[in-house]
Design a protein around this motif. Structure first.
Motif: not given
Length: 442
Positions: A1-27
């Motif tokens: 099975x091919x392993x998923x290639x890790x994508x580079x993460x941004x070094x700075x925080x992001x600003x997010x407007x939350x519109x809903x909750x996912x089924x697992x409780x995350x915004x």
């Protein structure tokens, strides 16, 4: 099975407007058109978040600062909420948690099942802390910290959260995580203990220690000393479930009472019981209330476990038949019936994914059915319930999506009407939704 290639993460925080909750409780929000799931964020909020994982269609992030707060936000009751994945909703008020879970049930029934009940039941709920009497805790020796961490995993699931106590665990274990950490760290197999299962009855507690390497005589002595000092029975598991055995004390039995029905039920620490004792008792009462038993009925209880619903039902029906696929649970159910002097109930082992119409217990016919299936639901056995003659069906579910699917089938293909439905807050502060529904023949 091919392993998923890790994508580079941004070094700075992001600003997010939350519109809903996912089924697992995350915004849920969007940044530059891409979906972002944010742990610790609520609808209506604007948050600054740190991205912890990236996929092609969505990112995952942790809230670092709430810039605009929801009116439903409360201070989490646990100082490690941001670092532990055991809870998802401590920052949401209990009332709002139940409202969101109710909405999930409503949305699933309408969207998946294309049905809606004639009436909604009041939510079943209780004190939201120290309720969890069963749990599987991860354990890991962390060389950099010089000790074993015991608890739930972090929100991203890769590492064990480093916490001092857990307020959702039963009092028998909520303040014993550090004690468990010290115990496991003292063993010769400290690096080979991946998990600890814990279980508590009304006045007893036990843990099952999974160990991948053999224990030494000194290890056994340490475990026995800890057990005696803490009053917790210790079971050991070296391989599969059939290797579980009690180390100490010589005699021990977990049990819980259902006072309203004058019942005591014994169980093994690895057997399934509903994790929230008070909500479980109220859920049983709700099921009996919905069945409207008069004393002459024959009741079928599918996926009956160790008799949690069957035995209370037997107090009010002429006869109850409990069916379960696991032989050890059926043996426990029979023992619990004998323990409580109940003789109008029978328990049988059966694979409910197979056709059981030729079984003697099925041919007897039934007036009412109770079903409490696993998360996958009961699609395969809906025809069996429809053909057994029952006029009333109570469905207890731990997955609103499969309940909704099955509800649609019962209404459109099997001639039932969805009379009532509602939630039971079995797992406060988590995204888990327990629900109950009443169906009657049209």
């Amino acid at each position: 099975m091919a392993r998923r290639r890790r994508r580079k993460l941004p070094s700075e925080p992001i600003e997010v407007q939350i519109t809903d909750l996912a089924h697992d409780g995350r915004g849920v929000g969007r940044v530059e058109g891409k979906a972002v799931f944010v742990h610790g964020a609520l609808p209506g909020e604007t948050v600054r978040a740190r991205v912890i994982d990236r996929a092609r269609k969505h990112d995952e992030a942790l809230t670092e600062e709430v810039l605009i707060a929801s009116g439903d936000r409360v201070e989490p009751g646990c100082p490690w909420f941001d670092q532990c994945g055991g809870c998802a909703l401590q920052h949401l008020s209990s009332e709002a948690q139940r409202a969101w879970k109710h909405k999930r049930l409503v949305d699933n029934l309408e969207r998946i099942g294309e049905v809606s009940p004639e009436r909604w039941l009041d939510p079943i709920a209780d004190e939201p802390w120290h309720y969890r009497r069963r749990a599987r805790l991860s354990a890991r020796f962390v060389k950099g910290k010089g000790r074993v961490l015991v608890g739930f995993r972090e929100p991203q699931g890769r590492f064990v959260a480093d916490v001092g106590h857990c307020r959702v665990l039963h009092p028998a274990f909520s303040d014993r995580l550090e004690s468990l950490s010290e115990l496991l760290g003292s063993l010769s197999v400290a690096a080979s203990v991946p998990q600890v299962e814990i279980a508590a009855g009304d006045g007893q507690a036990a843990m099952v220690l999974r160990h991948l390497e053999p224990l030494t005589p000194d290890d056994l002595m340490r475990l026995k000393s800890w057990s005696e000092a803490e009053g917790v029975a210790v079971y050991l598991q070296s391989k599969g479930p059939d290797t579980v055995h009690r180390l100490c004390p010589d005699e021990h039995q977990l049990s819980y009472r259902l006072e309203a029905h004058d019942l005591a039920l014994n169980f093994h620490p690895q057997q399934f019981v509903q994790v929230n004792a008070t909500v479980n008792a109220r859920l049983i009462d709700r099921a009996i209330e919905l069945m409207e038993l008069q004393g002459h009925e024959r009741v079928l209880d599918l996926f009956c476990g160790l008799g949690n619903f069957s035995l209370p039902l037997a107090r009010r029906a002429e006869h109850v038949t409990g069916i379960e696929g696991l032989e050890d649970l059926v043996e426990s159910a029979r023992a619990n019936a004998a323990l409580n002097g109940i003789d109008n109930v029978e328990f049988e082992v059966a694979d409910l994914t197979e056709d059981v119409r030729d079984r003697a217990w099925y041919r007897a016919g039934f007036d009412a059915v109770l079903i409490d299936p696993p998360r996958s639901g009961a699609l395969e056995i809906l025809p069996l319930m429809a053909d057994c003659g029952a006029k009333r069906l109570v469905y207890v579910s731990c997955n609103p999506a499969t309940l909704a699917r099955d509800a649609g089938e019962l209404v459109r293909r099997h001639g039932f009407v969805l009379r009532a439905a509602g939630i039971a807050d079995m797992f406060p502060h988590t995204a888990h939704v327990e629900s109950i529904a009443l169906f009657e023949r049209a």
